[in-house]
Design a protein around this motif. Structure first.
Motif, mmCIF file in Angstrom:
data_model
loop_
_atom_site.group_PDB
_atom_site.id
_atom_site.type_symbol
_atom_site.label_atom_id
_atom_site.label_comp_id
_atom_site.label_asym_id
_atom_site.label_seq_id
_atom_site.Cartn_x
_atom_site.Cartn_y
_atom_site.Cartn_z
ATOM 1 N N ALA A 39 -31.148 -67.204 100.010
ATOM 2 C CA ALA A 39 -30.154 -66.725 100.987
ATOM 3 C C ALA A 39 -28.874 -66.308 100.258
ATOM 4 C CB ALA A 39 -29.865 -67.817 102.009
ATOM 5 N N VAL A 40 -29.035 -65.322 99.372
ATOM 6 C CA VAL A 40 -27.872 -64.839 98.615
ATOM 7 C C VAL A 40 -27.092 -63.836 99.468
ATOM 8 C CG1 VAL A 40 -28.866 -65.272 96.346
ATOM 9 C CG2 VAL A 40 -29.334 -63.096 97.485
ATOM 10 N N ASP A 41 -25.885 -63.522 99.009
ATOM 11 C CA ASP A 41 -25.026 -62.621 99.779
ATOM 12 C C ASP A 41 -25.590 -61.198 99.796
ATOM 13 O OD1 ASP A 41 -23.364 -64.766 100.152
ATOM 14 O OD2 ASP A 41 -21.950 -64.191 98.561
ATOM 15 N N ASP A 42 -25.052 -60.389 100.728
ATOM 16 C CA ASP A 42 -25.504 -58.997 100.825
ATOM 17 C C ASP A 42 -25.116 -58.197 99.588
ATOM 18 O OD1 ASP A 42 -26.640 -59.448 103.247
ATOM 19 O OD2 ASP A 42 -24.958 -58.652 104.413
ATOM 20 N N GLU A 43 -23.962 -58.547 99.024
ATOM 21 C CA GLU A 43 -23.473 -57.796 97.859
ATOM 22 C C GLU A 43 -22.863 -58.753 96.847
ATOM 23 O OE1 GLU A 43 -20.662 -54.823 98.959
ATOM 24 O OE2 GLU A 43 -22.043 -53.882 100.386
ATOM 25 N N SER B 197 -20.072 -60.319 94.675
ATOM 26 C CA SER B 197 -18.616 -60.410 94.710
ATOM 27 C C SER B 197 -18.203 -61.512 93.751
ATOM 28 C CB SER B 197 -18.119 -60.703 96.123
ATOM 29 O OG SER B 197 -18.553 -61.991 96.504
ATOM 30 N N GLY C 9 -18.345 -65.740 93.012
ATOM 31 C CA GLY C 9 -19.487 -65.876 93.912
ATOM 32 C C GLY C 9 -19.483 -67.219 94.620
ATOM 33 N N SER C 10 -20.257 -67.293 95.712
ATOM 34 C CA SER C 10 -20.403 -68.551 96.438
ATOM 35 C C SER C 10 -21.202 -69.549 95.585
ATOM 36 C CB SER C 10 -21.170 -68.296 97.739
ATOM 37 O OG SER C 10 -22.495 -67.912 97.425
ATOM 38 N N GLU D 115 -24.724 -68.345 95.174
ATOM 39 C CA GLU D 115 -24.852 -67.261 94.180
ATOM 40 C C GLU D 115 -24.848 -67.825 92.760
ATOM 41 O OE1 GLU D 115 -24.080 -63.420 94.648
ATOM 42 O OE2 GLU D 115 -25.218 -64.010 96.406
ATOM 43 N N ARG E 208 -31.206 -59.484 96.640
ATOM 44 C CA ARG E 208 -30.396 -59.249 97.843
ATOM 45 C C ARG E 208 -31.257 -58.573 98.915
ATOM 46 N NH1 ARG E 208 -25.774 -61.113 96.189
ATOM 47 N NH2 ARG E 208 -25.170 -60.830 94.004
ATOM 48 N N GLU F 167 -31.851 -70.389 110.808
ATOM 49 C CA GLU F 167 -30.608 -70.748 110.111
ATOM 50 C C GLU F 167 -30.781 -72.122 109.470
ATOM 51 O OE1 GLU F 167 -28.062 -68.641 110.141
ATOM 52 O OE2 GLU F 167 -28.882 -67.236 111.613
ATOM 53 N N ARG G 145 -33.697 -67.725 103.167
ATOM 54 C CA ARG G 145 -33.649 -66.805 104.302
ATOM 55 C C ARG G 145 -35.078 -66.314 104.527
ATOM 56 N NH1 ARG G 145 -30.160 -62.901 102.128
ATOM 57 N NH2 ARG G 145 -28.377 -63.842 103.162
#
Ligand SMILES: C[S@@+](CC[C@H](N)C(=O)[O-])C[C@H]1O[C@@H](n2cnc3c(N)ncnc32)[C@H](O)[C@@H]1O
Length: 270
Positions: free
Chosen positions: A194-198, A200, A203-204, A207, A236, A258, A264
Protein backbone atom coordinates in the motif's frame (compact mmCIF):
# COMPACT_ATOMS: atom_id res chain seq x y z
CA UNK A 1 8.34 -9.77 28.98
CA UNK A 2 5.29 -7.51 28.80
CA UNK A 3 2.12 -8.92 27.25
CA UNK A 4 2.54 -6.58 24.27
CA UNK A 5 6.12 -7.69 23.61
CA UNK A 6 5.16 -11.34 24.03
CA UNK A 7 2.42 -10.94 21.42
CA UNK A 8 4.77 -9.34 18.88
CA UNK A 9 7.58 -11.83 19.47
CA UNK A 10 5.81 -15.12 20.18
CA UNK A 11 2.15 -15.18 19.12
CA UNK A 12 2.29 -16.76 15.65
CA UNK A 13 -1.41 -16.13 15.09
CA UNK A 14 -1.43 -12.44 16.02
CA UNK A 15 -1.62 -9.73 13.35
CA UNK A 16 1.04 -7.98 15.45
CA UNK A 17 3.49 -10.90 15.09
CA UNK A 18 6.82 -9.53 13.83
CA UNK A 19 9.43 -12.03 15.01
CA UNK A 20 9.90 -13.59 11.54
CA UNK A 21 11.13 -10.24 10.19
CA UNK A 22 14.46 -10.88 11.87
CA UNK A 23 15.00 -13.89 9.64
CA UNK A 24 14.60 -11.98 6.37
CA UNK A 25 17.07 -9.37 7.62
CA UNK A 26 19.54 -12.18 8.34
CA UNK A 27 18.87 -13.76 4.94
CA UNK A 28 19.58 -10.44 3.23
CA UNK A 29 22.61 -9.60 5.39
CA UNK A 30 24.26 -12.90 4.48
CA UNK A 31 23.86 -11.96 0.82
CA UNK A 32 25.45 -8.52 1.26
CA UNK A 33 28.55 -9.32 -0.86
CA UNK A 34 26.32 -10.59 -3.67
CA UNK A 35 24.03 -7.57 -3.28
CA UNK A 36 26.94 -5.12 -3.53
CA UNK A 37 28.07 -6.88 -6.68
CA UNK A 38 24.53 -6.65 -8.07
CA UNK A 39 24.37 -2.91 -7.30
CA UNK A 40 27.66 -2.39 -9.12
CA UNK A 41 26.82 -4.46 -12.17
CA UNK A 42 23.04 -4.14 -12.53
CA UNK A 43 22.70 -7.85 -11.85
CA UNK A 44 20.58 -9.57 -9.25
CA UNK A 45 20.31 -12.02 -6.34
CA UNK A 46 17.65 -14.69 -6.83
CA UNK A 47 14.97 -15.55 -4.28
CA UNK A 48 16.35 -19.08 -3.88
CA UNK A 49 19.74 -17.65 -2.93
CA UNK A 50 18.23 -15.88 0.13
CA UNK A 51 17.49 -19.35 1.45
CA UNK A 52 15.21 -20.70 4.16
CA UNK A 53 15.47 -17.55 6.28
CA UNK A 54 13.78 -15.41 3.62
CA UNK A 55 11.38 -18.09 2.40
CA UNK A 56 10.10 -19.04 5.83
CA UNK A 57 10.11 -15.46 7.12
CA UNK A 58 7.89 -14.45 4.20
CA UNK A 59 5.47 -17.30 4.87
CA UNK A 60 5.38 -16.82 8.64
CA UNK A 61 4.93 -13.03 8.45
CA UNK A 62 1.92 -13.24 6.13
CA UNK A 63 0.27 -16.32 7.62
CA UNK A 64 -1.69 -14.56 10.40
CA UNK A 65 -3.11 -12.08 7.89
CA UNK A 66 -4.30 -14.82 5.55
CA UNK A 67 -5.72 -16.93 8.37
CA UNK A 68 -7.11 -14.15 10.53
CA UNK A 69 -8.05 -11.29 8.23
CA UNK A 70 -8.32 -12.39 4.59
CA UNK A 71 -11.67 -14.24 4.78
CA UNK A 72 -13.56 -11.30 6.32
CA UNK A 73 -11.81 -8.83 3.99
CA UNK A 74 -12.95 -10.76 0.90
CA UNK A 75 -16.43 -11.30 2.36
CA UNK A 76 -16.74 -7.53 2.71
CA UNK A 77 -16.65 -7.09 -1.10
CA UNK A 78 -19.82 -8.82 -2.36
CA UNK A 79 -18.82 -9.00 -6.06
CA UNK A 80 -15.57 -10.77 -5.15
CA UNK A 81 -17.17 -12.99 -2.51
CA UNK A 82 -19.94 -14.02 -4.95
CA UNK A 83 -17.39 -14.87 -7.63
CA UNK A 84 -15.41 -17.04 -5.22
CA UNK A 85 -18.64 -18.79 -4.16
CA UNK A 86 -19.41 -19.80 -7.75
CA UNK A 87 -20.31 -23.51 -7.64
CA UNK A 88 -17.23 -25.63 -8.45
CA UNK A 89 -15.03 -22.54 -8.52
CA UNK A 90 -11.41 -23.04 -9.51
CA UNK A 91 -9.14 -20.49 -7.84
CA UNK A 92 -5.48 -20.00 -8.76
CA UNK A 93 -2.94 -18.60 -6.30
CA UNK A 94 0.10 -17.57 -8.33
CA UNK A 95 3.42 -17.09 -6.51
CA UNK A 96 1.77 -18.92 -3.62
CA UNK A 97 4.87 -19.07 -1.39
CA UNK A 98 4.21 -21.22 1.69
CA UNK A 99 0.56 -21.54 0.58
CA UNK A 100 -1.00 -20.03 3.69
CA UNK A 101 -3.11 -17.86 1.38
CA UNK A 102 -4.15 -20.95 -0.63
CA UNK A 103 -5.09 -22.79 2.57
CA UNK A 104 -7.06 -19.82 3.92
CA UNK A 105 -8.96 -19.48 0.62
CA UNK A 106 -9.80 -23.19 0.65
CA UNK A 107 -11.22 -22.84 4.17
CA UNK A 108 -13.19 -19.70 3.36
CA UNK A 109 -14.62 -21.15 0.12
CA UNK A 110 -15.47 -24.81 0.81
CA UNK A 111 -16.88 -25.49 -2.70
CA UNK A 112 -13.75 -24.29 -4.47
CA UNK A 113 -10.70 -26.13 -5.74
CA UNK A 114 -7.42 -24.29 -5.25
CA UNK A 115 -4.31 -24.40 -7.43
CA UNK A 116 -1.14 -22.86 -6.03
CA UNK A 117 1.76 -22.14 -8.39
CA UNK A 118 5.29 -21.15 -7.46
CA UNK A 119 8.45 -21.08 -9.50
CA UNK A 120 10.86 -21.82 -6.63
CA UNK A 121 11.57 -25.49 -5.87
CA UNK A 122 12.18 -25.13 -2.11
CA UNK A 123 9.12 -22.89 -1.76
CA UNK A 124 6.99 -25.52 -3.48
CA UNK A 125 8.24 -28.15 -0.99
CA UNK A 126 7.34 -25.81 1.89
CA UNK A 127 3.89 -25.21 0.40
CA UNK A 128 3.25 -28.92 -0.09
CA UNK A 129 4.32 -29.67 3.48
CA UNK A 130 2.03 -26.96 4.82
CA UNK A 131 -0.91 -28.18 2.74
CA UNK A 132 -0.42 -31.83 3.80
CA UNK A 133 -0.67 -30.71 7.43
CA UNK A 134 -4.23 -29.38 6.85
CA UNK A 135 -6.40 -32.50 6.44
CA UNK A 136 -9.64 -30.48 6.36
CA UNK A 137 -8.71 -28.81 3.04
CA UNK A 138 -5.67 -30.67 1.63
CA UNK A 139 -7.63 -32.73 -0.88
CA UNK A 140 -9.00 -29.57 -2.57
CA UNK A 141 -5.55 -28.00 -3.00
CA UNK A 142 -2.86 -28.78 -5.55
CA UNK A 143 0.54 -27.11 -5.54
CA UNK A 144 2.57 -27.02 -8.75
CA UNK A 145 6.13 -25.92 -9.39
CA UNK A 146 5.62 -23.68 -12.38
CA UNK A 147 6.17 -20.23 -13.78
CA UNK A 148 2.75 -18.60 -13.54
CA UNK A 149 3.21 -17.58 -17.17
CA UNK A 150 2.46 -21.21 -17.99
CA UNK A 151 -1.01 -21.27 -16.41
CA UNK A 152 -3.56 -23.02 -18.65
CA UNK A 153 -6.02 -20.97 -20.68
CA UNK A 154 -9.68 -20.82 -19.63
CA UNK A 155 -8.98 -22.79 -16.45
CA UNK A 156 -9.89 -20.48 -13.53
CA UNK A 157 -12.92 -18.80 -12.02
CA UNK A 158 -10.64 -16.35 -10.22
CA UNK A 159 -6.96 -15.88 -9.52
CA UNK A 160 -4.94 -14.25 -6.76
CA UNK A 161 -1.43 -12.81 -6.74
CA UNK A 162 -0.39 -12.12 -3.15
CA UNK A 163 2.66 -9.88 -2.82
CA UNK A 164 4.46 -11.33 -5.83
CA UNK A 165 3.80 -9.25 -8.99
CA UNK A 166 6.48 -6.74 -7.97
CA UNK A 167 9.07 -9.57 -7.80
CA UNK A 168 8.43 -10.86 -11.29
CA UNK A 169 10.94 -10.05 -14.02
CA UNK A 170 8.18 -10.37 -16.64
CA UNK A 171 5.01 -9.14 -14.93
CA UNK A 172 3.16 -8.34 -18.16
CA UNK A 173 3.77 -11.80 -19.55
CA UNK A 174 2.49 -13.39 -16.32
CA UNK A 175 -0.55 -11.10 -16.07
CA UNK A 176 -1.42 -11.79 -19.72
CA UNK A 177 -1.28 -15.55 -19.05
CA UNK A 178 -3.50 -15.13 -15.99
CA UNK A 179 -5.96 -13.04 -18.03
CA UNK A 180 -6.18 -15.83 -20.60
CA UNK A 181 -6.67 -18.37 -17.80
CA UNK A 182 -9.80 -16.62 -16.53
CA UNK A 183 -13.20 -17.90 -17.52
CA UNK A 184 -15.78 -15.26 -18.61
CA UNK A 185 -16.64 -13.00 -15.67
CA UNK A 186 -13.45 -13.95 -13.81
CA UNK A 187 -11.09 -11.62 -12.00
CA UNK A 188 -7.52 -11.45 -10.81
CA UNK A 189 -7.10 -10.05 -7.31
CA UNK A 190 -3.64 -8.61 -6.67
CA UNK A 191 -2.56 -7.89 -3.11
CA UNK A 192 0.52 -5.72 -3.06
CA UNK A 193 2.14 -3.00 -0.99
CA UNK A 194 0.00 0.00 0.00
CA UNK A 195 2.58 2.53 -1.16
CA UNK A 196 1.73 6.10 -2.10
CA UNK A 197 0.46 7.10 -5.55
CA UNK A 198 3.63 9.08 -6.22
CA UNK A 199 7.13 9.43 -4.85
CA UNK A 200 7.54 12.25 -2.35
CA UNK A 201 10.22 13.20 0.14
CA UNK A 202 10.36 12.59 2.98
CA UNK A 203 8.46 9.36 2.35
CA UNK A 204 5.95 7.82 4.74
CA UNK A 205 6.99 5.01 7.09
CA UNK A 206 5.54 2.45 4.67
CA UNK A 207 7.50 3.92 1.75
CA UNK A 208 10.73 3.77 3.75
CA UNK A 209 10.12 0.20 4.85
CA UNK A 210 9.25 -0.88 1.31
CA UNK A 211 12.31 0.79 -0.22
CA UNK A 212 14.36 -1.09 2.37
CA UNK A 213 12.83 -4.39 1.29
CA UNK A 214 13.21 -3.37 -2.33
CA UNK A 215 16.93 -2.65 -2.17
CA UNK A 216 17.79 -5.71 -0.10
CA UNK A 217 15.42 -8.39 -1.44
CA UNK A 218 12.73 -7.76 -4.06
CA UNK A 219 14.51 -5.64 -6.65
CA UNK A 220 17.65 -7.82 -6.69
CA UNK A 221 15.37 -10.85 -6.98
CA UNK A 222 13.57 -9.38 -10.00
CA UNK A 223 16.87 -8.24 -11.53
CA UNK A 224 18.25 -11.77 -11.35
CA UNK A 225 16.73 -12.41 -14.79
CA UNK A 226 17.39 -10.74 -18.13
CA UNK A 227 15.44 -8.88 -19.34
CA UNK A 228 13.64 -7.66 -16.23
CA UNK A 229 10.97 -5.05 -15.62
CA UNK A 230 12.93 -4.20 -12.45
CA UNK A 231 9.83 -3.23 -10.52
CA UNK A 232 10.87 -3.68 -6.88
CA UNK A 233 8.72 -3.56 -3.76
CA UNK A 234 7.47 -0.01 -4.31
CA UNK A 235 5.00 -0.88 -7.06
CA UNK A 236 2.74 2.15 -7.33
CA UNK A 237 -0.88 1.82 -8.54
CA UNK A 238 0.03 3.51 -11.82
CA UNK A 239 2.75 0.92 -12.43
CA UNK A 240 0.36 -1.97 -11.91
CA UNK A 241 -2.24 -0.24 -14.10
CA UNK A 242 0.34 -0.01 -16.89
CA UNK A 243 1.17 -3.71 -16.56
CA UNK A 244 -2.53 -4.63 -16.46
CA UNK A 245 -3.31 -2.63 -19.61
CA UNK A 246 -0.32 -4.07 -21.46
CA UNK A 247 -1.51 -7.55 -20.43
CA UNK A 248 -4.93 -6.89 -21.95
CA UNK A 249 -7.02 -6.35 -18.82
CA UNK A 250 -9.88 -3.92 -19.40
CA UNK A 251 -10.29 -2.56 -15.88
CA UNK A 252 -8.33 -2.25 -12.68
CA UNK A 253 -10.01 -1.03 -9.52
CA UNK A 254 -8.85 -0.74 -5.95
CA UNK A 255 -11.01 -2.79 -3.60
CA UNK A 256 -12.51 -1.07 -0.54
CA UNK A 257 -10.45 -3.18 1.87
CA UNK A 258 -8.90 -0.85 4.43
CA UNK A 259 -6.55 -1.49 7.33
CA UNK A 260 -5.08 -4.66 5.89
CA UNK A 261 -1.53 -4.32 7.18
CA UNK A 262 0.91 -3.01 4.62
CA UNK A 263 -1.25 -4.05 1.69
CA UNK A 264 -3.77 -2.88 -0.86
CA UNK A 265 -6.07 -5.06 -2.98
CA UNK A 266 -6.60 -4.51 -6.71
CA UNK A 267 -9.16 -6.24 -8.94
CA UNK A 268 -8.28 -6.75 -12.61
CA UNK A 269 -11.00 -7.79 -15.00
CA UNK A 270 -11.10 -8.50 -18.70
C1 LIG B 1 7.42 -12.39 -1.84
S1 LIG B 1 6.98 -14.05 -2.14
C2 LIG B 1 5.24 -14.07 -1.73
C3 LIG B 1 4.75 -15.46 -1.41
C4 LIG B 1 3.30 -15.57 -0.98
N1 LIG B 1 2.38 -15.16 -2.02
C5 LIG B 1 3.04 -14.79 0.28
O1 LIG B 1 2.26 -13.85 0.25
O2 LIG B 1 3.63 -15.13 1.32
C6 LIG B 1 6.94 -14.10 -3.92
C7 LIG B 1 6.78 -15.51 -4.45
O3 LIG B 1 6.50 -15.45 -5.85
C8 LIG B 1 7.17 -16.51 -6.48
N2 LIG B 1 7.31 -16.17 -7.90
C9 LIG B 1 8.02 -15.15 -8.43
N3 LIG B 1 7.89 -15.12 -9.77
C10 LIG B 1 7.06 -16.15 -10.09
C11 LIG B 1 6.53 -16.64 -11.32
N4 LIG B 1 6.83 -16.07 -12.50
N5 LIG B 1 5.68 -17.70 -11.27
C12 LIG B 1 5.38 -18.30 -10.10
N6 LIG B 1 5.87 -17.88 -8.91
C13 LIG B 1 6.70 -16.81 -8.90
C14 LIG B 1 8.48 -16.63 -5.70
O4 LIG B 1 9.11 -17.88 -5.88
C15 LIG B 1 8.01 -16.39 -4.27
O5 LIG B 1 7.66 -17.58 -3.61
Amino acid sequence: MTAGAAEVLTNERSLAYLAPLTRIFVGAAIQMPALLEAYRTGGGVGWAQYGADARESQADMNRPWYEGALPSALASVPEVDDLLRTPDAVIADIGCGGAWSTIALARAYPNARLHGYDIDTATVELAKTNVRAQPDVAERITITESDAAGIAEDSCTAAFAFECVHDMPAPVEVLAAVRRSLKPGGALIVMDEAVDDEFSAPGSDIERLMYGFSLTVCLPDGMNHTPSAGTGTVMRPSTLRGYAEAAGFGTMDILPIEDFGFWRFYRLTV
